[in-house]
Design an enzyme around this catalytic site. Structure first.
Site, short mmCIF file in Angstrom:
data_model
loop_
_atom_site.label_atom_id
_atom_site.label_comp_id
_atom_site.label_asym_id
_atom_site.label_seq_id
_atom_site.Cartn_x
_atom_site.Cartn_y
_atom_site.Cartn_z
N GLU A 3 81.45 27.49 28.61
CA GLU A 3 80.71 26.37 29.65
C GLU A 3 79.87 25.64 28.81
O GLU A 3 79.86 25.61 27.47
CB GLU A 3 80.05 27.21 30.71
CG GLU A 3 81.16 27.84 31.54
CD GLU A 3 80.47 28.68 32.73
OE1 GLU A 3 79.44 28.44 33.25
OE2 GLU A 3 80.86 29.86 33.23
N LYS A 57 82.28 20.13 29.55
CA LYS A 57 82.70 21.35 28.71
C LYS A 57 83.66 20.55 27.58
O LYS A 57 84.48 21.53 27.03
CB LYS A 57 83.76 22.05 29.70
CG LYS A 57 82.71 22.71 30.94
CD LYS A 57 83.91 23.73 31.73
CE LYS A 57 83.24 23.98 33.06
NZ LYS A 57 84.11 24.59 33.82
N ARG A 106 96.18 30.91 23.68
CA ARG A 106 96.89 30.61 25.20
C ARG A 106 97.10 29.21 25.26
O ARG A 106 97.67 29.02 26.47
CB ARG A 106 95.98 31.55 26.07
CG ARG A 106 96.07 32.77 25.92
CD ARG A 106 94.94 33.60 26.57
NE ARG A 106 95.35 33.60 28.20
CZ ARG A 106 94.54 34.01 29.07
NH1 ARG A 106 93.51 34.74 28.95
NH2 ARG A 106 94.90 33.74 30.44
#
Ligand SMILES: [Zn+2]
Length: 287
Positions: A3, A57, A106
């Site tokens: 964040e 972000k 990922r």
């Protein structure tokens, strides 16, 4: 997911280590997280990284073609980088010339080369920076919606940069239930929430973010702010303020941690509405 404080930490590290450097070449491997890999391959080599900024972000690597000429804003270009869940952007000093490597196991991140009006339009999609937003603008952005406050804090078109951790922490600090409607918040509560959010974000930046899974900064160091979490991830543990057990509910598809005593559920308003209705009915029957 990183964040605002985590992204700010990485951006500051990169500003020190790579700002001013010229990009000699770009090597792409997996490209499924990139908007347009061909454009990145074609446009980025030969540019210089003017500075590294945080935008919500995202990280913005501001690029310039010629370091001598100050380019007009219309021709501004940047590499927009979102770290996703597991992304890491860090310089590797072992080799010459140095490498700036983006790795993301990922691949929930995003990378895009944007220039001119496309860049401006992309940035306009996002809401206010929570560290810069004025009390008035903050209040207007929240109270104009009937959505729940937790969902509003997570909505990047309302505020940019707040995610699950800092939303829960600031709501706990301000004593506001995450399911309360934005439109139902009083100006006093909104002022308290903005203050709490800014204080928490600044402290978290000072501590180089929260490392809850595998977040590390540009130097490979974890952050320390997770030691200061008061609500997030503390289900069943005692509230630091009143001692009641922290609860977890799902709001906007995300876990929300809160204290049932310090953050009163918004049922009271429902009860008031019902009792007014009853009174109304009673009056009708009298007539
Ligand atoms: Zn409490």
């Amino acid at each position: 997911m990183p964040e605002l404080p985590e992204v700010e930490t990485v951006a500051r590290g990169l500003q020190i280590s790579v700002a001013g450097r010229r990009i000699v070449s770009v090597t792409l491997r997996k490209t499924d997280f990139m908007d347009d890999p061909d454009t990145i391959e074609r446009e980025v080599p030969g540019t210089q990284i003017a500075r590294v900024e945080r935008f919500g972000k995202f990280m913005l690597l501001r690029l310039v073609r010629d370091r001598a000429a100050s380019e007009p804003e219309a021709s501004s270009k940047a590499l927009l980088v979102h770290l996703g869940m597991t992304g890491n952007l860090a310089p590797h000093f072992a080799e010459q010339p140095r490498e700036l490597r983006y790795t993301d196991a990922r691949r929930f991140g995003r990378m895009a080369y944007l220039a001119g009006e496309t860049l401006a339009a992309e940035l306009l999609r996002f809401g206010a920076d929570p560290l810069e937003v004025t009390a008035e603008e903050f209040a207007k952005r929240i109270e104009s919606s009937r959505a729940r406050i937790k969902a509003l804090l997570l909505d990047q078109t309302v505020l940019r940069g707040v995610g699950n951790i800092y939303a829960d922490e600031s709501l706990w600090s301000a004593g506001i239930h995450p399911a309360k409607s934005g439109a139902k918040l009083k100006r006093k509560e909104l002022a308290r929430l903005r203050q709490a959010l800014q204080k928490i974000l600044r402290k978290a930046i000072q501590m180089r973010g929260s490392s809850i899974s595998d977040f590390v900064d540009a130097e490979g160091q974890p952050g320390d702010y997770q030691q200061h979490h008061r609500a997030y991830g503390r289900e069943g543990k005692k509230c630091f303020r009143c001692g009641r057990a922290i609860k977890r509910i799902i709001i906007a598809g995300r876990s929300s941690y809160f204290c049932p005593a310090c953050q009163r559920a918004p049922h009271r308003e429902g009860r008031i509405r019902k009792s007014t209705k009853r009174k109304g009915r009673a009056r009708t029957s009298k007539r």
